[in-house]
Design a protein around this motif. Structure first.
Motif, PDB file in Angstrom:
ATOM      1  N   ALA A   6      13.785  16.241  31.050  1.00  0.00           N
ATOM      2  CA  ALA A   6      14.716  15.308  30.713  1.00  0.00           C
ATOM      3  C   ALA A   6      15.368  16.083  29.317  1.00  0.00           C
ATOM      4  CB  ALA A   6      14.150  13.820  30.683  1.00  0.00           C
ATOM      5  N   THR A   7      14.824  16.917  28.630  1.00  0.00           N
ATOM      6  CA  THR A   7      15.512  17.254  27.407  1.00  0.00           C
ATOM      7  C   THR A   7      16.918  17.906  27.479  1.00  0.00           C
ATOM      8  OG1 THR A   7      14.159  19.445  27.551  1.00  0.00           O
ATOM      9  CG2 THR A   7      13.150  17.459  26.299  1.00  0.00           C
ATOM     10  N   HIS A  41      26.011  18.038  27.844  1.00  0.00           N
ATOM     11  CA  HIS A  41      24.753  18.931  27.982  1.00  0.00           C
ATOM     12  C   HIS A  41      25.092  19.759  29.218  1.00  0.00           C
ATOM     13  CE1 HIS A  41      23.244  16.973  24.431  1.00  0.00           C
ATOM     14  NE2 HIS A  41      23.274  15.859  25.002  1.00  0.00           N
ATOM     15  N   ALA A  42      25.782  19.659  30.082  1.00  0.00           N
ATOM     16  CA  ALA A  42      26.006  20.378  31.324  1.00  0.00           C
ATOM     17  C   ALA A  42      26.584  21.785  31.127  1.00  0.00           C
ATOM     18  CB  ALA A  42      26.684  19.645  32.126  1.00  0.00           C
ATOM     19  N   ILE A  47      30.066  12.939  40.797  1.00  0.00           N
ATOM     20  CA  ILE A  47      30.477  13.693  39.684  1.00  0.00           C
ATOM     21  C   ILE A  47      29.051  14.419  39.312  1.00  0.00           C
ATOM     22  CG2 ILE A  47      31.234  13.879  37.191  1.00  0.00           C
ATOM     23  CD1 ILE A  47      32.796  11.126  38.011  1.00  0.00           C
ATOM     24  N   PHE A  48      28.959  15.645  39.413  1.00  0.00           N
ATOM     25  CA  PHE A  48      27.867  16.540  38.884  1.00  0.00           C
ATOM     26  C   PHE A  48      27.871  16.985  37.664  1.00  0.00           C
ATOM     27  CE2 PHE A  48      26.834  18.054  43.538  1.00  0.00           C
ATOM     28  CZ  PHE A  48      26.756  16.723  44.194  1.00  0.00           C
ATOM     29  N   ARG A  71      21.751  18.300  37.641  1.00  0.00           N
ATOM     30  CA  ARG A  71      20.785  17.631  36.767  1.00  0.00           C
ATOM     31  C   ARG A  71      20.887  16.025  36.833  1.00  0.00           C
ATOM     32  NH1 ARG A  71      18.813  19.559  30.764  1.00  0.00           N
ATOM     33  NH2 ARG A  71      17.150  18.064  31.349  1.00  0.00           N
ATOM     34  N   TRP A  72      22.454  15.758  36.904  1.00  0.00           N
ATOM     35  CA  TRP A  72      22.829  14.463  36.746  1.00  0.00           C
ATOM     36  C   TRP A  72      23.866  14.195  37.856  1.00  0.00           C
ATOM     37  CZ3 TRP A  72      23.087  17.188  31.840  1.00  0.00           C
ATOM     38  CH2 TRP A  72      21.950  17.121  31.280  1.00  0.00           C
TER      39      TRP A  72
END
Lengths: 537, 332
Positions: free
Chosen positions: B83-84, B171-172, B265-266, B283-284
């Motif tokens: 999760a960092t 962070h993506a 939304i990725f 990741r999200w």
């Protein structure tokens, strides 16, 4: 080796799913998601190719553990209108030809030989797709299609109708590079191999109707194909001679036959290769039986005994003490399983109580004892497997040891057996301590990747976190330049497939791994976080 | 939506927390709330000081003498490492917990954090940060988790929705919008994606990549003779609408799918795939029934946006990145 399987409309799989097979492939996923379906598809393909058994229930390689229940049971959603499609992609791995020689005609330095040479030796991959459909007319399944692609380009396709009217050549890609043809050649009108094959095609020797789209293909050795009506596929030699072989574009009879043979071989060769691969497929089921106390291996190998694990014991005994020592390296090694037991293969002579030697032994002497060597040589002997407890040296039978150990020995034997080449194991970790589960990862690496090892391709259905963590650790150590036992493990050596059921449809996701042994995508369930949830609850 | 937490490594130092008899229970509470068992985790964790934080964190965990606490912390470690998100170094090398807290405060000034969690001893360093500052003994209080949810209603306002996503997607390396209503036309959802791209392009630290992917619904009647010209029109419109933000990002790509029924939304990371930097993993992911359009009334019913749990993300990523679209990906 088989490098990928594609499955459509088989059991829980509806839409086509592709499963890439690496030297070691792990199938993960929830219970009843469809992991075993992938293995069942391989059993079925073997039945179709090897035994032309299209309505399979019990299978030769699935033994007592696999009962497919017949076409009605395994076609997706029990829908008899859906065609089952199984495609297998194979790659040349050992530098040898992709397909074996079929006929002597290939040895001649002919144009046909050159095409065959290109196909056998230059092609790197081929794929065979088999389509099995239900014939409402015949009330049974039939092979509706058989297609071959070479180097990812379609080469030839045969189709059959449900009324058993005979299989037809439905497609022949004369522009495939193996014919040496190109658009420029065609424009130049050059006399290349493609034009010769086309000449056979156009000469009408292959046709039985005026309709160009439905021509019977005469094939040599049609038995290598999956269950088409053999008669329709056989080369009609009599017909060829009757119609005059030299009438086709001025070709001589031998040339023409060679070309028909070539066509035949292009169809049969890949299917034969796939059948050979699947014949060496060994399946170790999820519950392995322990050999009984009076165990004796059968005199002739029985492939169906592998499913229950007894085939592995048979193989262990058949190969003798030297192979047992290879197995022992993994059983007793401190960095391996360290389980404290060694396996032995011994020969036992059975001495009946009324045998003269028996009497001599009881009385402690006599003439019979002096002839003991000769008497012993007459006694029936049998080989068997025992285990020795390292601490104390007590000899035991497989039934006398812990269940975990008796479950794992067949797994080790399967991985290390040089006669296997392609094996699947369900739940290899059954009843094993976590240390042993992790060590299994190294066993599979030894079987699949070790230099000089058997190079067996392994497909493992598992729920073991310890097993996958050991395998990715070996990738990481390889990247650091410290391969365990000198066997490097690259990310491409390990395939991890996550199988899940999405609204009743089995779906496969390939979980790629990087050189640091990390998954590129988040794991799709709580497999690796279960421990955390338990500890923080 | 997704929130970013900074934790000091010393939260896991058994010596530093030896005076707190409930230390392990506080850690459990923190873990339960950060990583709920049956829902998406609403939290990412700052990997402070150019990702040096995770090394200090690992060393701290391995130095724990209490075996039960060490097992607990190792589990935490494995969850947190997934999760960092990297935060660039700002101050001098943090030598102790006070320094880590100061580093967290400094980075909070660059891009806001939701919480900075410290031991009770270090709380005095961060207490002037208001609600952002939390001491370990407070993590069981509901107030600590207020506004930290895996789902919330967001008004139909492009600026508000973009702001809610920024903390997650900043962070993506790649972002993607899957929507049936992206045509590059006035009043569709293209404007939202342009605004999101513009916001994320203004990152307060150097970022090597930002790929923007648009998964759109192909024009209907794919077999029709005018399909190609209609598809070219879509591409031309999207290209024109994205023109102002195109120089701000590495790539903008369009994929056409036969039927797009949902909006997602990725945000995720990229990897080198055969020499090209391409999206490797999501990741999200957010699912939402509505995305704000230019001209929407902000007082209209606010749609509910929810963060997807990991068991839904990887199959979704596979659906849009492992299969072959009707057209694309096409760089615009």
């Amino acid at each position: 080796m088989i490098t990928a399987i594609e499955i459509e409309n088989f059991k829980g799989i509806g839409q086509r799913q592709r499963i890439e097979l690496r030297p070691i492939t792990l199938l993960f996923g929830p219970n009843s998601a469809g992991k075993s379906t992938i293995l069942h598809a391989m059993h079925y393909a073997r039945e179709v190719l090897d035994r032309h058994n299209l309505d399979a229930d019990r299978t030769i390689s699935g033994g007592e553990f696999v009962d497919l229940g017949g076409f009605r049971a395994f076609v997706h959603n029990h829908n008899l209108d859906l065609p089952i499609k199984l495609a297998f992609e194979m790659r040349r791995t050992d530098g040898g030809p992709l397909f074996g020689q079929v006929g002597q005609w290939q040895a001649y330095e002919t144009e046909e030989g050159a095409v065959a040479e290109r196909l056998a030796n230059n092609a790197n991959t081929c794929a065979v797709e088999i389509t099995v459909s239900w014939s409402h007319w015949l009330k049974r399944p039939f092979v509706a299609g058989y297609a071959v692609s070479v180097d990812e380009q379609p080469l030839v396709r045969i189709e059959a109708a449900p009324d058993k009217a005979g299989a037809k050549l439905a497609g022949l890609n004369l522009k495939h590079p193996i014919f040496g043809a190109s658009d420029e050649n065609e424009e130049d009108g050059r006399d290349d191999e493609a034009s010769h094959v086309e000449a056979i095609w156009r000469a009408g020797l292959l046709e039985n109707t005026k309709d160009e789209s439905s021509r019977v293909i005469p094939l040599d050795q049609p038995d290598a194909l999956p269950g088409f009506g053999d008669e329709e596929l056989r080369i009609p030699y009599d017909e060829l001679w009757r119609r005059g072989l030299d009438s086709v574009d001025g070709l001589g009879p031998m040339t023409l036959l060679a070309r028909i043979n070539l066509l035949s071989w292009m169809v049969v060769g890949p299917g034969r290769r796939l059948r050979q691969e699947l014949e060496r497929f060994r399946y170790l089921g999820p519950l392995r039986r322990t050999p009984p106390r009076d165990y004796q291996p059968p005199r002739f190998p029985d492939p169906s005994r592998w499913a229950c694990g007894l085939g592995a014991w048979d193989r262990l005994v058949e190969q003798g003490p030297e192979f047992a020592e290879e197995v022992n390296k993994w059983l007793v090694g401190r960095e391996e399983m360290d389980c404290g037991y060694r396996v032995n293969v011994i020969s036992v002579a059975e001495l009946p109580s009324d045998n003269p030697l028996s009497a001599a032994l009881r009385t402690g002497g006599g003439a019979d004892l002096e002839n003991s060597a000769e008497l012993m040589s007459r006694l029936p002997t049998r080989a068997c497997a025992t285990l020795t407890k390292e601490a104390g040296g007590i000899e035991l039978l497989p039934h006398d040891i812990g269940v975990g150990l008796s479950q794992v020995i067949p797994v080790i034997v399967t991985a290390l057996d040089r006669d296997v080449s392609f094996a699947s194991v369900e739940q290899p970790e059954l009843h094993l301590h976590p240390k042993g589960q992790a060590a299994l990862g190294d066993v599979f690496i030894a079987g699949a990747l070790a230099p000089g090892g058997p190079r067996n391709q392994m497909i493992i259905e598992t729920h073991s976190e310890h097993l996958i963590l050991r395998l990715v650790r070996r990738i990481r150590e390889t990247t650091r330049g410290q391969p365990f036992h000198g066997t490097p493990v690259a990310p491409g050596d390990l395939g991890v497939c996550y199988v899940y059921s999405d609204v009743g449809e089995t779906t496969v996701i390939v979980m790629e791994i990087n050189a640091q042994g990390e998954f590129l995508r988040p794991w799709p369930d709580t497999f690796f976080s279960q421990d955390f949830f338990e500890r923080t609850a | 939506m997704l929130c970013e937490f900074a934790l000091t490594p010393q939260l896991f130092d058994d010596q530093r927390n030896s005076g707190d008899p409930n230390w392990k229970e506080h850690l459990r509470e923190l873990g339960r709330s950060m990583f709920p068992r049956n829902a998406a985790s609403p939290v990412v964790v700052s990997d402070l000081y150019d990702s040096s934080w995770q090394h200090v964190f690992k060393e701290t965990v391995e130095a724990i003498k209490d075996e039960a606490a060490k097992d607990l912390a190792r589990g935490f470690l494995s969850m947190i490492l997934d999760a960092t998100v990297m935060r660039p170094a700002i101050g001098n090398w943090p030598a102790d917990e006070d320094d880590w807290a100061q580093e967290a405060i400094a980075t909070n000034g660059v891009e806001p954090l939701k919480r900075i969690v410290v031991t009770d001893q270090t709380y005095r360093v961060v207490q002037h940060q208001g609600a952002v500052a939390v001491k370990l003994s407070q993590v069981g209080r509901p107030a600590c988790w207020q506004d930290i949810l895996a789902g919330r209603s967001l008004p139909l306002d492009i600026a508000v929705q973009v702001a809610a996503l920024r903390s997650m997607l900043i962070h993506a390396d790649f972002i993607a919008l899957i929507s049936p209503h992206v045509r590059g036309e006035r009043g569709d959802e293209t404007d939202f994606m342009v605004a999101l791209t513009r916001s994320l392009a203004k990152c307060n630290w150097p970022r090597p990549n930002l790929i923007v992917d648009l998964h759109v619904e192909a024009p209907d009647r794919t077999a029709a003779s005018d399909f190609e010209s209609r598809w070219k029109n879509v591409l031309a419109n999207v290209r024109t609408t994205f023109a102002p933000v195109r120089p701000m990002v590495n790539r903008i790509r369009v994929f056409a799918w036969p039927k797009v029924l949902s909006r997602y939304i990725f945000g995720g990371r990229v990897a080198d795939v055969n020499g090209a930097i391409l999206p490797a993993a999501t990741r999200w992911a957010i699912s939402t029934p509505h995305i704000a359009r230019t001209g929407d009334r902000p007082d209209a019913d606010a749609p509910f946006w929810h963060l997807l749990p990991s068991n839904e993300i990887t199959p979704l990523h596979s659906k849009y990145y492992d299969r072959t679209p009707i057209r694309g990906p096409i760089d615009i």
